[in-house]
Motif scaffolding. Structure first.
Motif, mmCIF file in Angstrom:
data_model
loop_
_atom_site.group_PDB
_atom_site.id
_atom_site.type_symbol
_atom_site.label_atom_id
_atom_site.label_comp_id
_atom_site.label_asym_id
_atom_site.label_seq_id
_atom_site.Cartn_x
_atom_site.Cartn_y
_atom_site.Cartn_z
ATOM 1 N N GLY A 28 54.250 19.231 41.809
ATOM 2 C CA GLY A 28 53.735 20.191 40.847
ATOM 3 C C GLY A 28 54.216 21.595 41.154
ATOM 4 N N LEU A 29 53.607 22.550 40.469
ATOM 5 C CA LEU A 29 53.997 23.956 40.606
ATOM 6 C C LEU A 29 52.775 24.833 40.853
ATOM 7 N N LEU A 30 52.969 25.852 41.685
ATOM 8 C CA LEU A 30 51.957 26.876 41.885
ATOM 9 C C LEU A 30 52.338 28.050 40.990
ATOM 10 N N HIS A 31 51.468 28.393 40.059
ATOM 11 C CA HIS A 31 51.660 29.478 39.095
ATOM 12 C C HIS A 31 50.985 30.718 39.676
ATOM 13 N N GLU A 32 51.791 31.729 40.014
ATOM 14 C CA GLU A 32 51.249 32.976 40.567
ATOM 15 C C GLU A 32 51.661 34.124 39.652
ATOM 16 N N GLU A 33 50.656 34.709 39.004
ATOM 17 C CA GLU A 33 50.891 35.802 38.061
ATOM 18 C C GLU A 33 50.398 37.100 38.685
ATOM 19 N N SER A 34 51.205 38.165 38.542
ATOM 20 C CA SER A 34 50.789 39.472 39.052
ATOM 21 C C SER A 34 51.380 40.558 38.161
ATOM 22 N N GLY A 35 50.629 41.635 38.030
ATOM 23 C CA GLY A 35 51.092 42.748 37.205
ATOM 24 C C GLY A 35 49.997 43.771 37.031
ATOM 25 N N ASP A 36 50.081 44.507 35.934
ATOM 26 C CA ASP A 36 49.112 45.560 35.636
ATOM 27 C C ASP A 36 48.427 45.266 34.318
ATOM 28 N N PHE A 37 47.091 45.388 34.315
ATOM 29 C CA PHE A 37 46.295 45.179 33.114
ATOM 30 C C PHE A 37 45.678 46.511 32.706
ATOM 31 N N THR A 38 45.913 46.891 31.462
ATOM 32 C CA THR A 38 45.353 48.139 30.932
ATOM 33 C C THR A 38 44.284 47.794 29.911
ATOM 34 N N TRP A 39 43.075 48.320 30.136
ATOM 35 C CA TRP A 39 41.937 48.083 29.242
ATOM 36 C C TRP A 39 41.170 49.391 29.094
ATOM 37 N N GLN A 40 40.941 49.806 27.879
ATOM 38 C CA GLN A 40 40.219 51.043 27.581
ATOM 39 C C GLN A 40 40.821 52.230 28.346
ATOM 40 N N GLY A 41 42.151 52.286 28.383
ATOM 41 C CA GLY A 41 42.862 53.409 28.990
ATOM 42 C C GLY A 41 42.963 53.390 30.498
ATOM 43 N N VAL A 42 42.408 52.362 31.134
ATOM 44 C CA VAL A 42 42.442 52.275 32.594
ATOM 45 C C VAL A 42 43.357 51.123 32.997
ATOM 46 N N THR A 43 44.340 51.401 33.875
ATOM 47 C CA THR A 43 45.270 50.384 34.344
ATOM 48 C C THR A 43 44.912 49.972 35.764
ATOM 49 N N ARG A 44 44.837 48.670 35.960
ATOM 50 C CA ARG A 44 44.510 48.118 37.278
ATOM 51 C C ARG A 44 45.444 46.962 37.589
ATOM 52 N N PRO A 45 45.706 46.700 38.882
ATOM 53 C CA PRO A 45 46.476 45.510 39.226
ATOM 54 C C PRO A 45 45.673 44.250 38.887
#
Length: 147
Positions: free
Chosen positions: A48-65
């Motif tokens: 199988g595969l290990l799915h690893e997602e990473s990035g930046d999420f912006t919600w209501q003007g605030v960006t977080r990892p």
């Protein structure tokens, strides 16, 4: 889009690194957010595969990892996958042999309905509609193969 690209082996197709762009819309409040990052589908011990997602999420003007980990295991039918959360709990099945698949996942009183479509060898997307007493969301994610 009516023409999908059939995938004979979903695990072989997904292996590698993908650029991810996701829009998130809260239908109740009208709020919108976005995620931008990468997903790496790497080998998982035992198959199988290990799915690893990473990035930046912006919600209501605030960006977080933001990160997410899933396990894509061989499905009950050759060429399909059994998608599980990082802790092993079942999430949904995935069969892209026709180039399109619809899956469901109950989460408490909410229902997640996902539609997966493959455009070509390097592009696919998922659209999750989440409805119920706690959530009223639409999440659209586009994946583009890197390298």
């Amino acid at each position: 889009m009516d023409a999908w690209w059939p995938v004979t082996d979903v695990l072989a197709h997904l292996a590698g690194r993908w650029r991810v762009e996701r829009s998130v819309r809260d239908l109740a409040s009208g709020d919108e957010g976005e995620f931008a990052g990468v997903t790496v589908f790497g080998p998982l011990e035992g198959g199988g595969l290990l799915h690893e997602e990473s990035g930046d999420f912006t919600w209501q003007g605030v960006t977080r990892p933001a990160t997410r980990t899933l396990r894509f295991l061989p499905g009950g039918v050759p060429g399909t996958a059994d998608v599980r959360f990082a802790d092993g709990r079942p999430f949904h099945d995935l069969d892209l042999r026709s180039g399109r698949h619809v899956a469901g996942h109950p989460c408490a009183a909410d229902l997640y309905r996902g539609e997966f479509t493959v455009r070509d060898a390097d592009h696919w997307r998922s659209v999750w509609r989440v409805g119920g007493p706690a959530k009223d969301l639409v999440l659209v994610t586009g994946y583009t193969r890197e390298g």
